[in-house]
Design a protein around this motif. Structure first.
Motif, PDB file in Angstrom:
ATOM      1  N   ASP A   1     101.165  85.731 146.944  1.00 31.97           N
ATOM      2  CA  ASP A   1     100.669  86.632 147.985  1.00 31.97           C
ATOM      3  C   ASP A   1      99.621  85.893 148.819  1.00 31.97           C
ATOM      4  OD1 ASP A   1      99.447  88.626 149.530  1.00 31.97           O
ATOM      5  OD2 ASP A   1      99.718  90.147 147.971  1.00 31.97           O
ATOM      6  N   LEU A   2     100.048  85.346 149.939  1.00 26.99           N
ATOM      7  CA  LEU A   2      99.164  84.553 150.790  1.00 26.99           C
ATOM      8  C   LEU A   2      98.020  85.388 151.355  1.00 26.99           C
ATOM      9  CD1 LEU A   2      98.938  81.625 151.936  1.00 26.99           C
ATOM     10  CD2 LEU A   2      99.975  82.530 154.017  1.00 26.99           C
TER      11      LEU A   2
ATOM     12  N   ALA B   1      99.617  78.570 159.713  1.00 25.54           N
ATOM     13  CA  ALA B   1     100.923  78.185 160.244  1.00 25.54           C
ATOM     14  C   ALA B   1     102.010  78.970 159.528  1.00 25.54           C
ATOM     15  CB  ALA B   1     101.150  76.681 160.058  1.00 25.54           C
ATOM     16  N   ASP B   2     103.068  79.232 160.258  1.00 21.83           N
ATOM     17  CA  ASP B   2     104.221  79.941 159.713  1.00 21.83           C
ATOM     18  C   ASP B   2     105.460  79.189 160.171  1.00 21.83           C
ATOM     19  OD1 ASP B   2     106.126  81.667 158.778  1.00 21.83           O
ATOM     20  OD2 ASP B   2     105.438  83.409 159.913  1.00 21.83           O
TER      21      ASP B   2
ATOM     22  N   PHE C   1      97.638  78.365 155.029  1.00 17.36           N
ATOM     23  CA  PHE C   1      96.333  78.196 155.658  1.00 17.36           C
ATOM     24  C   PHE C   1      95.588  77.140 154.864  1.00 17.36           C
ATOM     25  CE2 PHE C   1      95.437  81.507 152.516  1.00 17.36           C
ATOM     26  CZ  PHE C   1      94.237  81.077 151.949  1.00 17.36           C
ATOM     27  N   TYR C   2      94.463  76.693 155.413  1.00 18.65           N
ATOM     28  CA  TYR C   2      93.658  75.649 154.782  1.00 18.65           C
ATOM     29  C   TYR C   2      92.207  76.095 154.714  1.00 18.65           C
ATOM     30  CZ  TYR C   2      97.571  72.505 155.891  1.00 18.65           C
ATOM     31  OH  TYR C   2      98.795  71.899 155.978  1.00 18.65           O
ATOM     32  N   PHE C   3      91.455  75.525 153.773  1.00 19.90           N
ATOM     33  CA  PHE C   3      90.001  75.676 153.745  1.00 19.90           C
ATOM     34  C   PHE C   3      89.412  74.475 153.021  1.00 19.90           C
ATOM     35  CE2 PHE C   3      91.212  77.545 149.701  1.00 19.90           C
ATOM     36  CZ  PHE C   3      90.171  77.269 148.826  1.00 19.90           C
TER      37      PHE C   3
ATOM     38  N   VAL D   1      99.753  77.867 150.314  1.00 24.36           N
ATOM     39  CA  VAL D   1     101.057  78.135 150.911  1.00 24.36           C
ATOM     40  C   VAL D   1     101.816  79.160 150.071  1.00 24.36           C
ATOM     41  CG1 VAL D   1     102.158  76.199 149.702  1.00 24.36           C
ATOM     42  CG2 VAL D   1     103.168  77.042 151.807  1.00 24.36           C
ATOM     43  N   SER D   2     102.610  79.967 150.765  1.00 27.13           N
ATOM     44  CA  SER D   2     103.482  80.922 150.087  1.00 27.13           C
ATOM     45  C   SER D   2     104.889  80.752 150.634  1.00 27.13           C
ATOM     46  CB  SER D   2     103.010  82.355 150.327  1.00 27.13           C
ATOM     47  OG  SER D   2     103.927  83.273 149.742  1.00 27.13           O
TER      48      SER D   2
END
Length: 129
Positions: free
Chosen positions: A86-87, A105-106, A113-115, A126-127
């Motif tokens: 679950d992103l 991004a999709d 997403f990044y952090f 990522v999912s």
């Protein structure tokens, strides 16, 4: 040829116990092992049943986060990729923990997403769901 899989990676952090605890909170991982390590250091193995991340610090080690991108260093750690079911829920936890998420991004095969964590390590979430 037999299929090979990555079992673990070992990275240097400022505080292995705190980093491992945060990874458990964000990703639902558990601590598999912890103890004394190379060069008077300390390591925590954190992850799932089949794979893990070893987070390590040498005793008394204090290095600043480099100002340059590791993408420019041969052998540098560019980012860690973590797959979640679950992103959106994971991003909510990451934000609630005080991190800023970027580079959403999709595209095939999944959303991401990044952090950056406290040690400047970029984490891609990522999912594929």
């Amino acid at each position: 040829m037999a299929h090979a899989r990555l079992e673990h990676a070992n990275i240097t952090v400022s505080d292995p116990k705190a980093t491992a605890q945060r990874l458990c909170e964000l990703f639902g991982w558990h601590i598999r092992w912890e103890g004394d390590a190379k060069d008077n250091g300390y390591t925590v193995h954190v992850g799932g049943d089949d794979t893990y991340l070893a987070v390590y610090a040498q005793s008394g080690q204090r290095q600043e986060i480099p100002e340059y991108s590791t993408y420019r260093i041969r052998g540098g750690l560019n980012h860690l990729g973590v797959v979640v079911d679950d992103l959106d829920a994971t991003e909510d936890r990451v934000k609630a923990a005080g991190y800023t998420t970027t580079n959403h991004a999709d595209y095939e095969p999944g959303r991401r997403f990044y952090f950056d964590n406290e040690d400047g390590i970029e984490i891609e979430v990522v999912s594929y769901a």
